[in-house]
Design a protein around this motif. Sequence first.
Motif, PDB file in Angstrom:
ATOM      1  N   ALA A  44      23.696 -48.594 -28.251  1.00 13.77           N
ATOM      2  CA  ALA A  44      23.422 -47.157 -28.398  1.00 13.77           C
ATOM      3  C   ALA A  44      24.567 -46.328 -27.818  1.00 13.77           C
ATOM      4  CB  ALA A  44      22.098 -46.786 -27.728  1.00 13.77           C
ATOM      5  N   MET A  45      25.091 -46.747 -26.663  1.00  9.23           N
ATOM      6  CA  MET A  45      26.197 -46.013 -26.035  1.00  9.23           C
ATOM      7  C   MET A  45      27.443 -46.052 -26.918  1.00  9.23           C
ATOM      8  SD  MET A  45      25.661 -46.954 -22.004  1.00  9.23           S
ATOM      9  CE  MET A  45      26.685 -45.643 -21.305  1.00  9.23           C
ATOM     10  N   MET A  46      27.731 -47.210 -27.499  1.00  7.03           N
ATOM     11  CA  MET A  46      28.898 -47.316 -28.383  1.00  7.03           C
ATOM     12  C   MET A  46      28.689 -46.488 -29.654  1.00  7.03           C
ATOM     13  SD  MET A  46      31.092 -49.109 -26.721  1.00  7.03           S
ATOM     14  CE  MET A  46      30.398 -48.486 -25.207  1.00  7.03           C
ATOM     15  N   ASN A  47      27.448 -46.455 -30.165  1.00 12.00           N
ATOM     16  CA  ASN A  47      27.153 -45.671 -31.374  1.00 12.00           C
ATOM     17  C   ASN A  47      27.373 -44.176 -31.150  1.00 12.00           C
ATOM     18  OD1 ASN A  47      26.468 -47.922 -32.863  1.00 12.00           O
ATOM     19  ND2 ASN A  47      24.260 -47.670 -32.586  1.00 12.00           N
ATOM     20  N   VAL A  48      26.843 -43.643 -30.058  1.00 14.56           N
ATOM     21  CA  VAL A  48      26.994 -42.198 -29.835  1.00 14.56           C
ATOM     22  C   VAL A  48      28.404 -41.836 -29.384  1.00 14.56           C
ATOM     23  CG1 VAL A  48      24.534 -41.836 -29.345  1.00 14.56           C
ATOM     24  CG2 VAL A  48      26.111 -42.126 -27.458  1.00 14.56           C
ATOM     25  N   VAL A 144      39.409 -30.647 -22.869  1.00 14.46           N
ATOM     26  CA  VAL A 144      38.562 -30.161 -23.963  1.00 14.46           C
ATOM     27  C   VAL A 144      38.487 -31.248 -25.030  1.00 14.46           C
ATOM     28  CG1 VAL A 144      38.363 -28.431 -25.796  1.00 14.46           C
ATOM     29  CG2 VAL A 144      39.064 -27.738 -23.497  1.00 14.46           C
ATOM     30  N   GLY A 145      37.289 -31.477 -25.531  1.00 10.85           N
ATOM     31  CA  GLY A 145      37.060 -32.496 -26.547  1.00 10.85           C
ATOM     32  C   GLY A 145      36.634 -33.839 -25.980  1.00 10.85           C
ATOM     33  N   ALA A 146      36.731 -34.013 -24.662  1.00  8.97           N
ATOM     34  CA  ALA A 146      36.324 -35.276 -24.042  1.00  8.97           C
ATOM     35  C   ALA A 146      34.825 -35.481 -24.231  1.00  8.97           C
ATOM     36  CB  ALA A 146      36.676 -35.280 -22.559  1.00  8.97           C
ATOM     37  N   ARG A 147      34.447 -36.748 -24.393  1.00 11.93           N
ATOM     38  CA  ARG A 147      33.045 -37.109 -24.566  1.00 11.93           C
ATOM     39  C   ARG A 147      32.535 -37.832 -23.324  1.00 11.93           C
ATOM     40  NH1 ARG A 147      36.271 -39.255 -27.872  1.00 11.93           N
ATOM     41  NH2 ARG A 147      35.367 -41.319 -28.097  1.00 11.93           N
ATOM     42  N   VAL A 148      31.301 -37.532 -22.973  1.00 12.91           N
ATOM     43  CA  VAL A 148      30.652 -38.198 -21.849  1.00 12.91           C
ATOM     44  C   VAL A 148      29.361 -38.810 -22.385  1.00 12.91           C
ATOM     45  CG1 VAL A 148      29.604 -37.923 -19.565  1.00 12.91           C
ATOM     46  CG2 VAL A 148      31.616 -36.557 -20.185  1.00 12.91           C
ATOM     47  N   VAL A 149      29.178 -40.098 -22.139  1.00 13.23           N
ATOM     48  CA  VAL A 149      27.982 -40.801 -22.582  1.00 13.23           C
ATOM     49  C   VAL A 149      27.225 -41.261 -21.343  1.00 13.23           C
ATOM     50  CG1 VAL A 149      27.074 -42.735 -23.918  1.00 13.23           C
ATOM     51  CG2 VAL A 149      29.144 -41.544 -24.693  1.00 13.23           C
ATOM     52  N   SER A 150      26.025 -40.731 -21.176  1.00 15.01           N
ATOM     53  CA  SER A 150      25.218 -41.024 -19.988  1.00 15.01           C
ATOM     54  C   SER A 150      24.000 -41.857 -20.372  1.00 15.01           C
ATOM     55  CB  SER A 150      24.771 -39.720 -19.316  1.00 15.01           C
ATOM     56  OG  SER A 150      23.958 -40.002 -18.201  1.00 15.01           O
ATOM     57  N   ASN A 151      23.821 -42.949 -19.666  1.00 18.86           N
ATOM     58  CA  ASN A 151      22.681 -43.835 -19.873  1.00 18.86           C
ATOM     59  C   ASN A 151      21.517 -43.373 -19.003  1.00 18.86           C
ATOM     60  OD1 ASN A 151      20.849 -45.953 -19.947  1.00 18.86           O
ATOM     61  ND2 ASN A 151      22.250 -47.473 -19.129  1.00 18.86           N
ATOM     62  N   SER A 152      20.465 -42.904 -19.623  1.00 19.50           N
ATOM     63  CA  SER A 152      19.175 -42.583 -18.991  1.00 19.50           C
ATOM     64  C   SER A 152      19.085 -41.245 -18.272  1.00 19.50           C
ATOM     65  CB  SER A 152      18.731 -43.673 -18.012  1.00 19.50           C
ATOM     66  OG  SER A 152      18.597 -44.898 -18.687  1.00 19.50           O
ATOM     67  N   PRO A 160      23.190 -31.786 -24.161  1.00 21.18           N
ATOM     68  CA  PRO A 160      23.722 -32.921 -24.920  1.00 21.18           C
ATOM     69  C   PRO A 160      23.930 -32.565 -26.396  1.00 21.18           C
ATOM     70  CG  PRO A 160      21.408 -33.277 -24.424  1.00 21.18           C
ATOM     71  CD  PRO A 160      21.820 -32.009 -23.708  1.00 21.18           C
ATOM     72  N   THR A 161      24.945 -33.169 -26.974  1.00 20.39           N
ATOM     73  CA  THR A 161      25.237 -33.009 -28.394  1.00 20.39           C
ATOM     74  C   THR A 161      24.373 -33.949 -29.217  1.00 20.39           C
ATOM     75  OG1 THR A 161      27.502 -32.445 -27.831  1.00 20.39           O
ATOM     76  CG2 THR A 161      27.112 -33.099 -30.092  1.00 20.39           C
ATOM     77  N   ALA A 162      24.068 -35.110 -28.656  1.00 21.89           N
ATOM     78  CA  ALA A 162      23.234 -36.101 -29.336  1.00 21.89           C
ATOM     79  C   ALA A 162      22.483 -36.916 -28.290  1.00 21.89           C
ATOM     80  CB  ALA A 162      24.102 -37.012 -30.193  1.00 21.89           C
ATOM     81  N   LYS A 163      21.397 -37.548 -28.753  1.00 22.48           N
ATOM     82  CA  LYS A 163      20.607 -38.414 -27.883  1.00 22.48           C
ATOM     83  C   LYS A 163      20.076 -39.564 -28.734  1.00 22.48           C
ATOM     84  CE  LYS A 163      16.652 -38.605 -24.817  1.00 22.48           C
ATOM     85  NZ  LYS A 163      15.411 -37.994 -24.396  1.00 22.48           N
ATOM     86  N   GLU A 164      20.240 -40.788 -28.217  1.00 25.40           N
ATOM     87  CA  GLU A 164      19.756 -41.975 -28.929  1.00 25.40           C
ATOM     88  C   GLU A 164      19.238 -42.990 -27.922  1.00 25.40           C
ATOM     89  OE1 GLU A 164      21.736 -45.713 -31.267  1.00 25.40           O
ATOM     90  OE2 GLU A 164      22.490 -43.733 -31.820  1.00 25.40           O
ATOM     91  N   ASN A 165      17.959 -43.331 -28.016  1.00 27.80           N
ATOM     92  CA  ASN A 165      17.356 -44.357 -27.146  1.00 27.80           C
ATOM     93  C   ASN A 165      17.656 -44.146 -25.663  1.00 27.80           C
ATOM     94  OD1 ASN A 165      16.272 -45.714 -29.388  1.00 27.80           O
ATOM     95  ND2 ASN A 165      18.150 -46.868 -29.678  1.00 27.80           N
ATOM     96  N   GLY A 166      17.523 -42.925 -25.183  1.00 29.66           N
ATOM     97  CA  GLY A 166      17.763 -42.631 -23.773  1.00 29.66           C
ATOM     98  C   GLY A 166      19.211 -42.520 -23.385  1.00 29.66           C
ATOM     99  N   VAL A 167      20.097 -42.432 -24.372  1.00 29.94           N
ATOM    100  CA  VAL A 167      21.531 -42.267 -24.140  1.00 29.94           C
ATOM    101  C   VAL A 167      21.920 -40.870 -24.583  1.00 29.94           C
ATOM    102  CG1 VAL A 167      23.821 -43.057 -24.840  1.00 29.94           C
ATOM    103  CG2 VAL A 167      22.021 -44.726 -24.384  1.00 29.94           C
ATOM    104  N   TYR A 168      22.619 -40.136 -23.704  1.00 32.43           N
ATOM    105  CA  TYR A 168      22.991 -38.762 -23.971  1.00 32.43           C
ATOM    106  C   TYR A 168      24.499 -38.664 -24.227  1.00 32.43           C
ATOM    107  CZ  TYR A 168      18.508 -37.802 -21.735  1.00 32.43           C
ATOM    108  OH  TYR A 168      17.178 -37.786 -21.406  1.00 32.43           O
TER     109      TYR A 168
END
Length: 174
Positions: A44-48, A144-152, A160-168
């Motif tokens: 999920a983290m790799m997908n988002v 600017v443009g950096a992405r942050v993926v947070s688990n839980s 958040p821009t997107a959320k998938e299975n508890g991943v932001y």
Amino acid sequence: MISQMELTLYLVLLVIFGTFVVAFGRPFFRGAPYAPTDIRTITAMMNVAKVIPSDRACDIGSGDGRLLIALAKKGAHAEGFEINPFLVLWSRMKIKKEHVEDKASVSRQNLWKADFRPYTLVTLFGVFYIMRDLEKKLLQELPVGARVVSNSFAFPNWQPTAKENGVYLYIKTA
């Protein structure tokens, strides 16, 4: 009466226990405890994240290195920050075993002293009590443009821009 040998054994065990408590208990007060990420969450983290080969990625609290390895296998140059010296060594062994040393590395570093300006992608498993301060630090330092993926755990103010299975997924816009 306790013998000299028993006393020596108790002292050795006390030192080992103390070392373990310092290495694994300290993060409870300064960051997040070690909690290995399961394969479903890594996927999920790799997908988002939508990792691209030009990404310079950072995994905050990189634990045993499994996210670093996943990022490297997607083509990113991945650097991990981990405060636990045992997990740093374990990560380095796993990185070598997976033959991604040219794309992944880990250093023993405190996240609060890290400089996040070079990174286009940050992954993390935080805990609620660090998210407010970490949000401020990342918003100040990331480009600017950096992405942050947070688990839980979600940031308190950053939407958040997107959320998938508890991943932001968060994207720094300004």
